[in-house]
Write a protein that holds these residues in place. Structure first.
Motif, short mmCIF file in Angstrom:
data_model
loop_
_atom_site.label_atom_id
_atom_site.label_comp_id
_atom_site.label_asym_id
_atom_site.label_seq_id
_atom_site.Cartn_x
_atom_site.Cartn_y
_atom_site.Cartn_z
N GLY A 172 2.99 2.13 -4.55
CA GLY A 172 2.10 2.44 -3.44
C GLY A 172 1.21 1.26 -3.08
N ILE A 173 0.70 0.57 -4.11
CA ILE A 173 -0.15 -0.61 -3.88
C ILE A 173 0.64 -1.70 -3.18
CG2 ILE A 173 -1.42 -2.47 -5.02
CD1 ILE A 173 -2.24 -0.42 -7.15
N VAL A 174 1.87 -1.93 -3.63
CA VAL A 174 2.73 -2.95 -3.01
C VAL A 174 3.00 -2.60 -1.55
CG1 VAL A 174 5.02 -4.01 -3.05
CG2 VAL A 174 3.78 -3.61 -5.20
N TYR A 175 3.26 -1.31 -1.29
CA TYR A 175 3.54 -0.87 0.07
C TYR A 175 2.32 -1.09 0.97
CZ TYR A 175 4.27 2.33 3.97
OH TYR A 175 4.37 2.88 5.23
N VAL A 176 1.15 -0.71 0.50
CA VAL A 176 -0.08 -0.89 1.29
C VAL A 176 -0.36 -2.37 1.52
CG1 VAL A 176 -2.58 -0.56 1.30
CG2 VAL A 176 -1.08 1.30 0.56
N ALA A 177 -0.11 -3.20 0.49
CA ALA A 177 -0.30 -4.64 0.64
C ALA A 177 0.60 -5.18 1.74
CB ALA A 177 -0.02 -5.35 -0.68
#
Length: 315
Positions: A172-177
């Motif tokens: 999720g963090i990678v996607y938001v980044a």
């Protein structure tokens, strides 16, 4: 620092004031007013929509909720109108502010009438860049969702379920980044569209190339700006939209303060994204082709003096 100096320097201040009053202030008003309007006009629509989607077909509640179709249609038409007005005012504000900054850096005389005469010439190009970005974000979301689904499935079958939650958080963090990066590319691509003879996916590729080496700085600035905007909107929602106990006079006063803050933040954000473009051009040792820009905006070619990278310095 450079953005503040541009906004508050005496020469273009009147133009920025006119742009703010005619374009940015209405944009900010629409962005805030839709919260209050949604609460007054459609207090239960979203809740009913969620319940309707979760209710089994044929149940009594399902038939009762299905009778609210006209209400849902009206709500989504309202949402569509809101996003349409926000998009139009946002693109017009972007073209006006970016063109004004270009005139300031080239030493050209700039008036509000001249700025507004440029807007129709770049609005379609900005719209094409926006559509291209929307397509790119949509494709990114689809591909990312499929990859995350495959990865999660492999983790469930090949590893322990206890690793699932941490992995989902990391993904999720990678996607938001990725979304944040694409937002920065789009913001810079909008400036490229106004100042260069390119738009759409080409402007995005140009923006992507320009931002190399300055990604960290651009990300920090973009996050600070978006967090500030979000805080103003949260304050408006809690103190004005949901602040019935505060009294009408207090709610109106707080609403005006939030409106002015959001307007100033929006202007500052547009200016700083243009400054980032100029700094990135300087960082990559690229001259800004002022004659080509003049031809693109259909202004007098002889009025421009080429802008060198050394002319763009942050203090």
């Amino acid at each position: 620092m450079e953005a503040w100096k541009i906004i508050f320097s005496w020469r273009p201040r009147n133009v920025f004031t006119q742009i703010t009053l005619t374009l940015i202030l209405p944009l900010s008003f629409i962005a805030l007013a839709h919260m209050e309007a949604s609460k007054l006009l459609f207090p239960n629509t979203i809740h009913n929509e969620i319940v309707f989607n979760q209710t089994q077909a044929g149940a009594p509640k399902y038939h009762k909720l299905s009778d609210l179709t006209s209400e849902r249609i009206t709500f989504w038409l309202f949402v569509a109108a809101y996003f349409t007005f926000v998009l139009i005012f946002s693109l017009v504000s972007t073209s006006a502010v970016v063109y004004t900054i270009a005139c300031i850096y080239t030493g050209r005389e700039v008036t509000f009438e001249k700025v507004m005469s440029v807007v129709p010439k770049v609005l379609k190009r900005l719209m094409l860049t926006f559509v291209s970005t929307f397509v790119a974000v949509f494709a990114y979301s689809i591909v990312a969702s499929l990859l995350m689904l495959i990865f999660i499935t492999l983790v469930i079958f090949l590893a322990s379920v206890k690793f699932l939650v941490p992995i989902v958080i990391v993904l999720g963090i990678v996607y938001v980044a990725g979304l944040v990066y694409m937002a920065i590319v789009w913001q810079l691509a909008s400036v490229v569209t106004v100042l260069e003879d390119t738009c759409g996916f080409r402007a995005m590729m140009k923006s992507k190339a320009l931002i190399k080496g300055k990604t960290g700085v651009a990300t920090i600035i973009s996050l600070m700006f978006n967090i500030s905007v979000w805080l103003v909107q949260v304050a408006f929602e809690k103190l004005v939209v949901r602040g019935e106990s505060s009294g009408m006079v207090s709610r109106v006063a707080i609403g005006i303060i939030c409106l002015l803050l959001l307007s100033k933040l929006t202007l500052f954000g547009l200016v700083i994204h243009t400054v980032i473009y100029l700094v990135c051009k300087s960082y990559h040792h690229e001259n800004i082709d002022k004659p080509a820009l003049s031809d693109h905006l259909e202004v007098n070619l002889g009025e421009y003096v080429p802008l060198k990278p050394r002319d763009v310095q942050l203090v």
